[in-house]
Motif scaffolding. Structure first.
Motif, PDB file in Angstrom:
ATOM      1  N   ARG A  32      21.044 -62.055 -18.841  1.00 30.45           N
ATOM      2  CA  ARG A  32      21.992 -63.643 -17.596  1.00 30.45           C
ATOM      3  C   ARG A  32      20.929 -63.983 -16.736  1.00 30.45           C
ATOM      4  O   ARG A  32      20.849 -65.864 -16.664  1.00 30.45           O
ATOM      5  CB  ARG A  32      22.882 -63.068 -16.586  1.00 30.45           C
ATOM      6  CG  ARG A  32      23.848 -63.931 -16.177  1.00 30.45           C
ATOM      7  CD  ARG A  32      25.114 -63.349 -15.608  1.00 30.45           C
ATOM      8  NE  ARG A  32      26.057 -63.005 -15.864  1.00 30.45           N
ATOM      9  CZ  ARG A  32      26.898 -61.607 -14.895  1.00 30.45           C
ATOM     10  NH1 ARG A  32      26.574 -61.967 -14.067  1.00 30.45           N
ATOM     11  NH2 ARG A  32      27.987 -61.143 -15.688  1.00 30.45           N
TER      12      ARG A  32
ATOM     13  N   ASN B  83      36.903 -71.548 -20.602  1.00 29.62           N
ATOM     14  CA  ASN B  83      35.857 -72.276 -19.025  1.00 29.62           C
ATOM     15  C   ASN B  83      35.711 -73.610 -19.274  1.00 29.62           C
ATOM     16  O   ASN B  83      35.268 -74.053 -19.967  1.00 29.62           O
ATOM     17  CB  ASN B  83      34.473 -71.442 -18.738  1.00 29.62           C
ATOM     18  CG  ASN B  83      34.162 -71.584 -17.733  1.00 29.62           C
ATOM     19  OD1 ASN B  83      32.999 -72.991 -17.311  1.00 29.62           O
ATOM     20  ND2 ASN B  83      33.997 -70.780 -17.031  1.00 29.62           N
TER      21      ASN B  83
ATOM     22  N   CYS C 295      14.222 -67.654 -10.504  1.00 28.81           N
ATOM     23  CA  CYS C 295      15.097 -68.717 -10.625  1.00 28.81           C
ATOM     24  C   CYS C 295      16.126 -69.623  -9.560  1.00 28.81           C
ATOM     25  O   CYS C 295      15.677 -71.161  -9.825  1.00 28.81           O
ATOM     26  CB  CYS C 295      16.611 -67.896 -11.272  1.00 28.81           C
ATOM     27  SG  CYS C 295      18.139 -68.942 -11.601  1.00 28.81           S
TER      28      CYS C 295
ATOM     29  N   GLU D 146      34.270 -75.567 -17.259  1.00 31.73           N
ATOM     30  CA  GLU D 146      32.405 -76.054 -17.229  1.00 31.73           C
ATOM     31  C   GLU D 146      31.929 -75.557 -18.714  1.00 31.73           C
ATOM     32  O   GLU D 146      30.368 -76.581 -18.474  1.00 31.73           O
ATOM     33  CB  GLU D 146      31.618 -75.145 -16.173  1.00 31.73           C
ATOM     34  CG  GLU D 146      30.504 -75.821 -16.006  1.00 31.73           C
ATOM     35  CD  GLU D 146      30.362 -76.948 -15.554  1.00 31.73           C
ATOM     36  OE1 GLU D 146      29.816 -77.989 -15.450  1.00 31.73           O
ATOM     37  OE2 GLU D 146      31.642 -77.518 -15.025  1.00 31.73           O
TER      38      GLU D 146
ATOM     39  N   ASP E 102      30.242 -63.056 -22.505  1.00 24.75           N
ATOM     40  CA  ASP E 102      29.205 -63.761 -20.509  1.00 24.75           C
ATOM     41  C   ASP E 102      29.829 -64.958 -20.506  1.00 24.75           C
ATOM     42  O   ASP E 102      28.823 -66.069 -20.658  1.00 24.75           O
ATOM     43  CB  ASP E 102      28.602 -62.792 -20.491  1.00 24.75           C
ATOM     44  CG  ASP E 102      28.053 -62.941 -18.502  1.00 24.75           C
ATOM     45  OD1 ASP E 102      29.021 -62.488 -17.982  1.00 24.75           O
ATOM     46  OD2 ASP E 102      26.607 -63.493 -18.299  1.00 24.75           O
ATOM     47  N   VAL E 103      30.653 -65.500 -19.926  1.00 18.94           N
ATOM     48  CA  VAL E 103      30.607 -66.700 -19.701  1.00 18.94           C
ATOM     49  C   VAL E 103      29.316 -67.222 -18.881  1.00 18.94           C
ATOM     50  O   VAL E 103      29.212 -68.208 -18.727  1.00 18.94           O
ATOM     51  CB  VAL E 103      31.814 -66.484 -18.512  1.00 18.94           C
ATOM     52  CG1 VAL E 103      32.006 -68.240 -18.261  1.00 18.94           C
ATOM     53  CG2 VAL E 103      33.266 -66.410 -19.266  1.00 18.94           C
ATOM     54  N   ASP E 104      28.618 -66.587 -18.002  1.00 22.24           N
ATOM     55  CA  ASP E 104      27.782 -66.611 -16.481  1.00 22.24           C
ATOM     56  C   ASP E 104      26.591 -67.007 -17.855  1.00 22.24           C
ATOM     57  O   ASP E 104      25.771 -67.640 -17.779  1.00 22.24           O
ATOM     58  CB  ASP E 104      27.166 -66.234 -15.643  1.00 22.24           C
ATOM     59  CG  ASP E 104      28.633 -65.879 -14.929  1.00 22.24           C
ATOM     60  OD1 ASP E 104      29.206 -67.159 -14.587  1.00 22.24           O
ATOM     61  OD2 ASP E 104      28.206 -64.833 -14.271  1.00 22.24           O
ATOM     62  N   THR E 105      26.516 -66.587 -18.673  1.00 19.53           N
ATOM     63  CA  THR E 105      24.933 -66.260 -19.726  1.00 19.53           C
ATOM     64  C   THR E 105      24.852 -67.161 -20.466  1.00 19.53           C
ATOM     65  O   THR E 105      24.543 -67.962 -20.915  1.00 19.53           O
ATOM     66  CB  THR E 105      25.039 -65.057 -20.333  1.00 19.53           C
ATOM     67  OG1 THR E 105      25.088 -64.046 -20.027  1.00 19.53           O
ATOM     68  CG2 THR E 105      23.223 -65.303 -21.956  1.00 19.53           C
TER      69      THR E 105
ATOM     70  N   GLN F 298      19.901 -68.211 -16.936  1.00 17.93           N
ATOM     71  CA  GLN F 298      19.391 -69.167 -15.723  1.00 17.93           C
ATOM     72  C   GLN F 298      18.690 -69.516 -15.187  1.00 17.93           C
ATOM     73  O   GLN F 298      18.279 -70.071 -14.811  1.00 17.93           O
ATOM     74  CB  GLN F 298      20.260 -68.015 -14.405  1.00 17.93           C
ATOM     75  CG  GLN F 298      22.140 -68.031 -14.827  1.00 17.93           C
ATOM     76  CD  GLN F 298      22.673 -66.915 -13.878  1.00 17.93           C
ATOM     77  OE1 GLN F 298      21.493 -66.051 -12.915  1.00 17.93           O
ATOM     78  NE2 GLN F 298      23.490 -66.680 -13.721  1.00 17.93           N
TER      79      GLN F 298
ATOM     80  N   MET G 261      26.758 -70.394 -19.709  1.00 17.67           N
ATOM     81  CA  MET G 261      26.514 -71.626 -18.816  1.00 17.67           C
ATOM     82  C   MET G 261      25.316 -72.208 -18.815  1.00 17.67           C
ATOM     83  O   MET G 261      24.869 -73.223 -19.171  1.00 17.67           O
ATOM     84  CB  MET G 261      27.525 -70.995 -17.680  1.00 17.67           C
ATOM     85  CG  MET G 261      28.993 -70.729 -17.077  1.00 17.67           C
ATOM     86  SD  MET G 261      29.665 -72.533 -17.029  1.00 17.67           S
ATOM     87  CE  MET G 261      29.414 -72.156 -15.036  1.00 17.67           C
ATOM     88  N   ALA G 262      24.474 -70.606 -18.405  1.00 17.15           N
ATOM     89  CA  ALA G 262      23.264 -71.259 -18.269  1.00 17.15           C
ATOM     90  C   ALA G 262      22.700 -71.485 -19.464  1.00 17.15           C
ATOM     91  O   ALA G 262      21.148 -72.965 -19.084  1.00 17.15           O
ATOM     92  CB  ALA G 262      22.560 -69.661 -17.986  1.00 17.15           C
TER      93      ALA G 262
ATOM     94  N   CYS H 251      17.099 -72.087 -17.484  1.00 16.79           N
ATOM     95  CA  CYS H 251      17.991 -73.251 -17.513  1.00 16.79           C
ATOM     96  C   CYS H 251      17.452 -74.173 -16.307  1.00 16.79           C
ATOM     97  O   CYS H 251      17.570 -75.346 -16.014  1.00 16.79           O
ATOM     98  CB  CYS H 251      19.494 -72.605 -17.039  1.00 16.79           C
ATOM     99  SG  CYS H 251      20.382 -74.366 -16.580  1.00 16.79           S
TER     100      CYS H 251
END
Length: 939
Positions: free
Chosen positions: A773, A853, A738, A855, A810-813, A777, A815-816, A780
């Motif tokens: 996740r 969130n 990544c 973002e 999951d927020v990070d997943t 990323q 977002m990516a 991405c």
């Protein structure tokens, strides 16, 4: 009688196959026609021309030229033959010859329109090359005058030879240098040159001239001969020996199609074509192994060359090596001793026996069928018998030393020899004499023989008392070897705290004795090497580990020993470090099996409390801050795959602590880990790759892997994305990739070239949150590449699956996935439309726009704007849903942190209005889509 009708029939069938683009079949049919046709006839020439056309499509350019040459000898100036030969010559970058043929076609047939653009293009290329050649010739002449004129200023000569090395890397420069007699000039230069920098660079020029050019290589060998290369490798100067060794490796690579990179494989057809040259060179190297007059450094370099090229994964020359009695020559090197120095004795280094043992192990790996192994055993038997036929003491000593090397190399062969009647007894008798030399070599052999528990038990039964007696010797060389023997036997319980072969406290006493030898500056390196080997066995005991790591002088002495790069120190030093780091392979204990073992009253290993993670981490920190990386870097030059694995294990253990990764990079660890990750045992490569992944996660890849290294590190990291690897290894590889994917497009292209995209995407579907996740990323960052965007535009559901991920908790997943979709939708309308083919497309959009969130909300609004902008049908479909109400709500937000979200919500509404999907509401009235208004009117 020649059947012309049948030949013509084959030609016609060949033409049909050619039109169907079945070129291999066409070649076969044209060949049959050629075999039936009468030579020196026009028909024969026609068949040759046709086959040349098929070869041209198959990119077999040399065969094209051969067929056209023969056709032109029958029908000179035939336009088709000339045209096809011109195309082949151009593809081989022989532009001058290609231009000559094109010019001849134009002379013979000025109306030929097909050749005119080719002639113009080739003319421009040839003129440019003439211009460059003139400049290059001038440069070469200038450098020749400076480099080969002994009266010139030394600094100018050094710069000139470096410039010649640079020119040799370019094809034009290399050709001009060859034409101007550079090989003879270098041959004369090295006879008298005293400046080692100039001498070494002159050798490197020869290597560069040979690189990837068979014709030049053959010409150089013809001019200087193989003995010249053996002469220049014969030196006490390590840099000169390395340069000569590299030069010889380049020659072998050129003949075989290999490269100097670790993981390249030979080209089978090239190997077959140049079998004679390869065989001659390797045979000369084999015979030089026992050359009595060459230096020890040269001998080691020659053995390393054999070791590097004999394996089935390279030139597969091991059986031939055994056939020409190369094995006996290695055993002769192994049996050489400093104590027996005659005029005819071979020069050896401290590493010679270790290198020879590693080479024997490498050769034995190739004896994969019974007959080959029998031949190997037979030759070792013959060597031992020949030595023991002479009843003198020297023969017995030499045999014992050779057996020790076998036990340190191909262990199975060593065990086979030592288990023969009378061999172990002979060694034990030698150990009981009063002769220090016999005692010393016998001790070494006993230490090497106690490699397995059954052998260790035999020695415990027969030899412990002898070793204890020898430990009382006044001769330090004997004493330290006996000490190592006792250490090895004392460690046979491994890290199991419940097994103690000797009385309590004995192991600590042995460790203290080893530490005294290791830290005593008055003792020579040989003593310290043996002390390190003793500690390599004792440090399986957790008490010894803690005592050793608290002794800073001992740790520093160990690291200094490693920095020497002496291959004979390698095993002892690295194994001790592996034990201190607890980096050895541990057997996983399943709870069910543990209960079963208890029930069956079997022995169950116990872990010492000092092997708990806190204590291990403390030891790792002490070692790293003491500079262990520099020692590992020096030892990593070894060709032994097992030793490389041990080094990789230590690196990986250190890199498991985030705070230590910067020190590893700073001291050159990342540079060394890349070759360790590309070549070695499967476990060793995995350990090195995991260490690289950990470095790539924590440290900016531009700092950790500068220049070309950020491309070289990709392959091993992609290889770690394998189902057989642990989830942690997969996760760390994904995170490192990544970060690399975020660097630049060149690195992204390398990830794609290595098949990284498909492997990374597999983890998107994993049920493991951290893996899915990390994969999201990684994707991405990868979608910044045009090639990846094209892949997403293809007939697949890649973009849809990313869209589905936007519904994850999951927020990070999220977002990516949303980030990747923002990039895709900003450049591809195909991807935009794909998203609305998903049944639950509205749910995904709601999840993004109404996400808590900020973002994620922003990314949702940005993506939506990309989707509807300029696409009325898509916008209409979206605004039929409640998305418009969500956008209206977003435009009324007062929170300054949501200004970007508000801006893009307004942009979405404005775009929809521009497309005529919605109308701006009148003052105080709610916004209304045009579709709804139309329905109301119709009702």
């Amino acid at each position: 009688m020649i059947d012309l009708t049948e030949a013509e029939s084959y030609k016609n069938k060949g033409n049909e196959a050619f039109k169907s683009e079945n070129y291999e079949e066409a070649v076969s049919l044209y060949s049959k026609a050629i075999n039936l046709a009468q030579k020196d006839t026009r028909e024969y020439a026609t068949y040759l021309k046709n086959r040349a056309a098929a070869y041209l499509k198959m990119k077999e350019y040399h065969k094209v030229i051969k067929d056209c040459d023969e056709a032109l000898s029958i029908v000179p100036e035939d336009p088709k033959a000339l045209f096809r030969r011109s195309q082949a010559l151009e593809c081989l970058e022989r532009f001058e010859e290609a231009y000559r043929d094109a010019k001849t076609i134009f002379t013979v047939d000025p109306s030929n329109k097909a050749v005119q653009p080719i002639l113009s293009r080739l003319y421009a290329i040839v003129q440019e090359r003439v211009k460059n050649a003139a400049q290059t010739t001038s440069k070469v002449d200038q450098m020749f005058k400076l480099a080969f004129e002994m009266s010139e200023d030394i600094e100018k000569r050094e710069k000139a030879i470096v410039n010649l090395l640079v020119l040799a890397k370019e094809n034009t420069g290399a050709e001009v240098m060859m034409k101007n007699g550079v090989v003879n000039k270098i041959q004369q230069l090295v006879k008298i040159e005293k400046n080692m920098d100039i001498y070494v660079n002159a050798i490197r020029v020869i290597g560069q001239l040979c690189k990837r050019n068979v014709d030049r290589t053959k010409e150089i060998i013809k001019l200087v001969g193989i003995p010249w290369f053996l002469e220049i490798i014969d030196s006490e100067n390590e840099t000169r020996v390395n340069a000569a060794q590299y030069c010889l490796q380049i020659i072998l690579n050129t003949f075989s199609g290999m490269d100097t990179k670790k993981d390249t494989k030979p080209d089978t057809s090239l190997c077959e074509q140049h079998k004679s040259e390869i065989d001659t060179l390797l045979t000369c190297l084999t015979y030089s192994i026992t050359n009595r007059v060459i230096t020890g450094l040269a001998r080691d370099a020659i053995i390393e060359l054999i070791m590097r090229n004999c394996h089935y994964s390279s030139l597969n020359w091991a059986e031939r090596f055994v056939e020409i009695r190369g094995l006996q020559r290695l055993l002769e090197v192994c049996s050489e001793l400093e104590e027996y120095k005659y005029e005819s004795a071979m020069n050896i280094t401290e590493s010679s026996r270790t290198v020879a043992a590693a080479c024997m192990a490498r050769v034995y790996e190739n004896m994969y069928y019974e007959q080959a192994r029998e031949k190997f055993h037979s030759q070792v038997d013959d060597f031992v018998k020949d030595k023991l036929l002479t009843p003198d003491l020297e023969s017995k000593v030499r045999v014992t030393v050779a057996i020790t090397s076998l036990l340190r190399g191909p262990l199975d062969v060593g065990n086979y020899i030592i288990s023969k009647d009378g061999i172990l007894e002979m060694i034990l008798v030698m150990a009981q004499t009063d002769d220090p030399l016999q005692q010393k070599v016998a001790c070494e052999c006993l230490v090497a023989a106690a490699s397995k528990k059954d052998k260790a038990r035999t020695i415990i039964n027969k030899g412990v008392d002898i070793l204890k007696t020898l430990y009382s010797s006044k001769n330090d060389a004997v004493k330290v070897r006996a000490l190592v023997g006792l250490c090895k036997i004392g460690s046979f319980g491994g890290d199991d705290a419940s097994i103690r072969p000797f009385a309590d406290g004995s192991t600590k006493k042995l460790a203290e004795a080893c530490t005294k030898f290791l830290t005593n500056p008055a003792k020579d390196k040989d003593m310290r090497k043996w002390a390190a080997e003793g500690l390599s066995y004792l440090t399986l005991d957790a008490d010894v580990k803690e005592a050793l790591v608290d002794n800073r002088l001992a740790i520093q002495s160990l690291i200094e020993l490693a920095k020497s790069g002496d291959q004979s120190c390698l095993y002892g030093v690295v194994t001790t470090l592996v034990n201190l780091c607890n980096a050895y392979e541990k057997q996983e204990m399943m709870p069910e099996m543990l209960e079963l073992a208890k029930f069956a009253k079997h022995h169950i290993p116990e872990q010492h409390e000092l092997d708990d993670p806190d204590f291990v981490n403390k030891r790792l920190t002490i070692l790293c801050k003491a500079g262990v990386t520099t020692g590992l870097v020096a030892l990593a030059k070894t060709e032994s795959h097992n030793s490389r694995e041990l080094i990789a294990r230590v690196f990986n253990a250190i890199c498991s602590l985030q705070d230590l990764r910067g020190i590893v990079v700073q001291q050159g660890g990342a540079k060394v880990l890349i070759p360790l990750a590309l070549e070695g045992t499967s476990n060793g490569k995995k350990q090195a790759t995991q260490a690289l992944a950990r470095i790539g996660i924590t440290i900016n890849p531009e700092v950790a892997f500068p220049g070309q290294r950020n491309l070289e590190v990709v392959r091993p990291l992609v290889a770690l994305l394998h189902p057989e690897c642990t989830a942690l290894e997969n996760f760390e590889a994904l995170m490192a990739l990544c970060n690399l994917a975020g660097m630049n497009d060149t690195t992204r292209k390398r990830i794609l070239k290595e098949g990284g995209l498909a492997k990374i995407e597999n983890y998107l579907y994993e049920d493991h949150l951290m893996l899915s996740r990390a994969a999201a990323q990684c994707v991405c960052n990868l979608v910044q590449s045009d090639e990846v965007i094209k892949a997403f535009e293809g007939e697949n559901d890649r973009a849809k699956y990313l869209y589905l991920l936007c519904q994850e908790e999951d927020v990070d997943t999220v977002m990516a996935a949303a980030g990747a979709l923002c990039i895709l939708t900003s450049v591809s309308k195909i991807c935009c439309r794909k998203l609305l083919d998903l049944n639950s497309w509205v749910e995904s959009l709601r999840c993004l726009l109404a996400n808590p969130n900020n973002e994620v909300q922003y990314r949702g609004a940005y993506m939506l704007y990309n989707i509807i902008n300029g696409d009325r049908d898509t916008a209409a479909k979206i605004f039929e849903t409640d998305i418009m109400e969500i956008l209206m709500a977003l435009t009324k937000l007062d929170n300054p942190e949501l200004n970007k979200v508000k801006e893009y919500a307004e942009k979405c509404l404005a775009a929809a209005e521009t497309l005529g999907v919605i109308r701006k509401p009148e003052e105080g009235a709610p916004s209304q889509s045009i579709q709804e208004e139309n329905i109301e009117e119709e009702d």
